[in-house]
Scaffold this motif. Structure first.
Motif, PDB file in Angstrom:
ATOM      1  N   PRO A  81      37.585  37.662  36.452  1.00  0.00           N
ATOM      2  CA  PRO A  81      38.262  38.894  36.044  1.00  0.00           C
ATOM      3  C   PRO A  81      38.093  40.024  37.447  1.00  0.00           C
ATOM      4  CG  PRO A  81      36.193  38.826  34.916  1.00  0.00           C
ATOM      5  CD  PRO A  81      36.432  37.736  35.496  1.00  0.00           C
ATOM      6  N   ALA A  82      39.343  40.612  37.722  1.00  0.00           N
ATOM      7  CA  ALA A  82      39.227  41.555  38.812  1.00  0.00           C
ATOM      8  C   ALA A  82      38.880  42.774  38.260  1.00  0.00           C
ATOM      9  CB  ALA A  82      40.735  41.574  39.329  1.00  0.00           C
ATOM     10  N   PHE A  83      38.886  43.842  39.103  1.00  0.00           N
ATOM     11  CA  PHE A  83      38.348  45.001  38.795  1.00  0.00           C
ATOM     12  C   PHE A  83      39.188  45.914  37.635  1.00  0.00           C
ATOM     13  CE2 PHE A  83      39.116  49.749  39.196  1.00  0.00           C
ATOM     14  CZ  PHE A  83      37.764  50.180  38.974  1.00  0.00           C
ATOM     15  N   MET A  84      40.466  45.543  37.844  1.00  0.00           N
ATOM     16  CA  MET A  84      41.739  45.973  36.613  1.00  0.00           C
ATOM     17  C   MET A  84      41.503  45.475  35.468  1.00  0.00           C
ATOM     18  SD  MET A  84      42.868  48.894  37.860  1.00  0.00           S
ATOM     19  CE  MET A  84      44.013  49.450  36.495  1.00  0.00           C
ATOM     20  N   ASP A  85      40.890  44.165  35.479  1.00  0.00           N
ATOM     21  CA  ASP A  85      40.674  43.267  34.017  1.00  0.00           C
ATOM     22  C   ASP A  85      39.517  44.052  33.391  1.00  0.00           C
ATOM     23  OD1 ASP A  85      42.956  41.407  34.677  1.00  0.00           O
ATOM     24  OD2 ASP A  85      41.598  40.250  35.872  1.00  0.00           O
ATOM     25  N   ARG A  86      38.494  44.644  34.206  1.00  0.00           N
ATOM     26  CA  ARG A  86      37.397  44.941  33.531  1.00  0.00           C
ATOM     27  C   ARG A  86      37.416  46.272  33.191  1.00  0.00           C
ATOM     28  NH1 ARG A  86      32.657  41.921  35.871  1.00  0.00           N
ATOM     29  NH2 ARG A  86      33.343  40.033  36.780  1.00  0.00           N
ATOM     30  N   ILE A  87      38.307  47.256  33.619  1.00  0.00           N
ATOM     31  CA  ILE A  87      38.312  48.834  33.485  1.00  0.00           C
ATOM     32  C   ILE A  87      39.215  49.182  32.198  1.00  0.00           C
ATOM     33  CG2 ILE A  87      39.625  49.316  35.073  1.00  0.00           C
ATOM     34  CD1 ILE A  87      37.779  51.802  35.720  1.00  0.00           C
TER      35      ILE A  87
END
Length: 171
Positions: A81-87
């Motif tokens: 997961p990328a940053f935007m997937d996690r936030i």
């Protein structure tokens, strides 16, 4: 000895005056752990009292340990997961019911709604203040309407039941 007695009196007075929700103008900040299927992260929220029993605010969480990988069908490789997937970031509205249902002023129960970058959801929480400035909280949330009907892969993060637990502060 005088200093110890004075310290005990100050702490006792603080505990006696602790209030979980004070009404219009009350400001709270919460920091804790976000626990959900597939990951654990950090939860942060802030609330501002706009009425005797209503508050508005924001919340955000970031998954630190997201333990799923998804197969990219174009490259046939596993991706993390990328940053935007996690936030996730949400605006929230709470109804503070502690005084309405007759709880001790150190306690508050607050159901509410939130509108975020991933979904429209609901949450309910409980705060308990030990002193006027410090307490603990627990909060559970669910999505009511997801922006994508076919939630799959990393979209499942922040589109499921979540549980948050941590500390709460009066500002």
């Amino acid at each position: 000895m005088k200093k110890i007695i004075t310290l005990i009196l100050v702490i006792s007075a603080s505990i006696a005056n602790a209030q979980a929700y004070k009404g219009k103008g009350d400001m709270k900040a919460q920091v804790g752990a976000n626990i959900q299927s597939g990951g654990v992260g950090i939860f942060v929220s802030g609330d501002y009292g706009v009425g005797e029993n209503m508050s508005i605010g924001f919340s955000s969480n970031y998954l630190l340990s997201a333990n799923n990988e998804v197969l990219n069908l174009e490259t046939l490789t596993l991706e993390k997961p990328a940053f935007m997937d996690r936030i996730d970031v949400k605006a929230r509205f709470n109804v503070n019911l502690g005084s309405v249902i007759g709880l001790d002023e150190k306690m508050d129960v607050y159901p509410g709604l939130d509108l975020g970058i991933r979904n429209f959801g609901a949450h309910t929480g409980f705060r308990y203040f030990f002193t006027d400035g410090f307490g603990v909280f627990g909060e559970a949330g669910i999505p009511i309407a997801k922006y994508d009907k076919n939630v799959s892969g990393f979209d499942y993060y922040n589109n499921q039941f979540t549980f948050n637990v941590g500390v709460s502060f009066n500002l």
